[in-house]
Scaffold this active site. Structure first.
Site, PDB file in Angstrom:
ATOM      1  N   HIS A 184       0.810  -1.216   0.000  1.00 25.22           N
ATOM      2  CA  HIS A 184       0.000   0.000   0.000  1.00 25.22           C
ATOM      3  C   HIS A 184       0.846   1.271   0.000  1.00 25.22           C
ATOM      4  O   HIS A 184       0.330   2.354  -0.264  1.00 25.22           O
ATOM      5  CB  HIS A 184      -0.982  -0.005   1.188  1.00 25.22           C
ATOM      6  N   ASP A 210       0.223  -7.761   1.444  1.00 26.95           N
ATOM      7  CA  ASP A 210       0.588  -6.345   1.554  1.00 26.95           C
ATOM      8  C   ASP A 210       2.099  -6.151   1.582  1.00 26.95           C
ATOM      9  O   ASP A 210       2.630  -5.381   2.372  1.00 26.95           O
ATOM     10  CB  ASP A 210      -0.049  -5.711   2.791  1.00 26.95           C
ATOM     11  N   ASN A 227       5.249   4.996   9.125  1.00 27.66           N
ATOM     12  CA  ASN A 227       6.065   3.856   9.549  1.00 27.66           C
ATOM     13  C   ASN A 227       5.842   2.632   8.669  1.00 27.66           C
ATOM     14  O   ASN A 227       6.605   1.669   8.731  1.00 27.66           O
ATOM     15  CB  ASN A 227       5.739   3.459  10.997  1.00 27.66           C
ATOM     16  N   SER A 228       4.772   2.645   7.871  1.00 28.20           N
ATOM     17  CA  SER A 228       4.446   1.483   7.048  1.00 28.20           C
ATOM     18  C   SER A 228       5.622   1.092   6.171  1.00 28.20           C
ATOM     19  O   SER A 228       6.200   1.937   5.480  1.00 28.20           O
ATOM     20  CB  SER A 228       3.225   1.783   6.177  1.00 28.20           C
ATOM     21  N   GLY A 279     -10.709 -23.971  -4.480  1.00 24.57           N
ATOM     22  CA  GLY A 279     -12.027 -23.514  -4.889  1.00 24.57           C
ATOM     23  C   GLY A 279     -13.148 -23.808  -3.927  1.00 24.57           C
ATOM     24  O   GLY A 279     -14.195 -24.345  -4.325  1.00 24.57           O
ATOM     25  N   VAL A 280     -12.962 -23.486  -2.653  1.00 24.60           N
ATOM     26  CA  VAL A 280     -14.035 -23.657  -1.678  1.00 24.60           C
ATOM     27  C   VAL A 280     -14.243 -22.358  -0.906  1.00 24.60           C
ATOM     28  O   VAL A 280     -13.345 -21.511  -0.835  1.00 24.60           O
ATOM     29  CB  VAL A 280     -13.730 -24.796  -0.669  1.00 24.60           C
TER      30      VAL A 280
END
Length: 393
Positions: free
Chosen positions: A127, A157, A235-236, A292-293
């Site tokens: 991000h 992320d 800080n990210s 695929g559940v």
């Protein structure tokens, strides 16, 4: 008379000696009450601390070791504006010019990153660099360098950048030392390093508050380190280091109602970040398993209605037609108990276990169907990148 007196004196002397010995070694024989301030039960007390065992009062060496490896990241993105119809009028353009596209406004952002390789690779959050068309890195020594996006993984992320060469010269960059998650425990000292609010490089201190935090709704794949070291906007992507200055996490998010630190911050463990980074550097993306559940958490009420002994496992709420799970015989209403021999605790745990499987491999899935426990073989598929998908694989 004198003889009787000597016998009496000797008897008293021996009696006093015996009383002294008994009161010293076995006072309970005399029914004595403990002195005021004495312990009435057996307690374990710490020894007087020696200088070598004293708690560290400064983490200057850890900060000195890690600070040069933490960088500031400045990003910008051109805002696409709609071209005014008057700009297509030749008369208007004759008098007022063409209205160059370079005059379009730009948005800017800032964050932090960590140099993890002398060759210029930098770990940060997705991000921080999302949608950026220009990325500039500010090193701790004052140099500003351009960087390119090597690849990213929105579901965890994480993103990997690489500093480009400056004037054809080979760069010598201070890479951080990676720590080991096996040695990280709750209560350890942690330092958070980054560029909060854009004020400049900052170090904050706290402890590891918890490990394995999930179900936060931040990422699709969550296994966070929780710390009370102050983490704020900016800080990210920065570093969470141990008391030796080794990288143990990438600062990612905070819990806050005001926008500032409330003592609850989250970092991606270095074990996960390293795996993602290596895949991105090798292939440009991250490959994860998929069957695929759609899964649902088993509540206490559901466990009682199904007659289950506990709430462990993941209730299969839906199966995609034609998916690996459908081909493997998994049906809605089944309860997934284990993947490749590893127990499933909840839907998030199921997601992590399936994602860790290699696409193309055939894996054993342990299921509970009604009152029966059975095994089925499922050929793992490849998970398509999904930005905000939850509880699916």
């Amino acid at each position: 008379m004198r003889r009787l007196w000597l016998i009496f004196a000797q008897t008293v002397t021996v009696g006093l000696a015996v009383l002294f010995v008994v009161s010293t070694l076995k006072p309970e024989w005399l029914g004595k009450r403990p002195l005021v301030g004495a312990s009435v039960v057996a307690l374990q007390e710490s020894a007087i601390p020696t200088p070598a065992a004293a708690v560290a009062t400064s983490f200057r060496e850890a900060a000195k070791k890690a600070l040069p490896s933490v960088v500031h990241i400045f990003t910008s993105q051109k805002i696409k504006t709609r071209r005014h119809p008057l700009l297509d009028d030749p008369v208007f353009r004759h008098f007022f010019g063409d209205g160059a596209e370079g005059d379009n406004p730009r948005t800017s952002g800032l964050g932090s990153g960590v140099i993890v390789s002398p060759s210029g690779y930098i770990l940060t959050n997705f991000h921080v660099v999302e949608a950026a068309d220009q990325i500039e890195i500010a090193l701790s020594d004052g140099r500003n360098l351009n960087a390119r996006l090597v690849g990213s993984d929105p579901e965890s992320d994480l993103a990997v950048l690489q500093i480009t060469e400056q004037n054809g010269k080979e760069l010598i960059l201070p890479a951080i030392t990676l720590g080991k998650m096996e040695s990280v425990v709750v209560g350890d000292v942690a330092l958070a390093i980054g560029n909060p609010f854009g004020v400049g490089q900052t170090v904050t201190m706290g402890i590891i508050s918890a490990l394995g935090r999930s179900h936060l709704g931040i990422n699709a794949f969550e296994n966070f380190i929780q710390t009370d070291a102050a983490i704020n906007p900016g800080n990210s992507g920065g570093a969470l280091v141990d008391s030796q200055g080794n990288l143990i996490g990438i600062n990612t998010a905070i819990y806050s109602r005001s926008g500032g630190s409330l003592g609850i911050g989250f970092a991606i463990p270095i074990s996960i970040a390293r795996n993602v980074m290596e895949q991105i550097i090798q292939t440009g993306s991250v490959t994860r398993g998929w069957i695929g559940v759609e899964a649902q958490e088993i509540s206490v009420d559901l466990a009682e209605s199904f007659g289950l002994p506990d709430t462990n496992g993941a209730l299969i709420a839906g199966v995609l037609r034609g998916s690996p799970a459908d081909a493997g015989g998994i049906k809605p209403g089944d309860i997934l108990l284990a993947v490749d021999g590893r127990p499933v605790k909840d839907p998030q745990g199921m997601l992590d276990l399936i994602a860790s499987q290699k696409p193309g491999d055939t894996v054993t899935f342990k299921l509970r169907r009604q009152n029966n426990v059975l095994d089925t073989m499922v050929r793992i598929g490849k998970r398509a990148p999904q930005r905000r998908e939850r509880e699916r694989e």
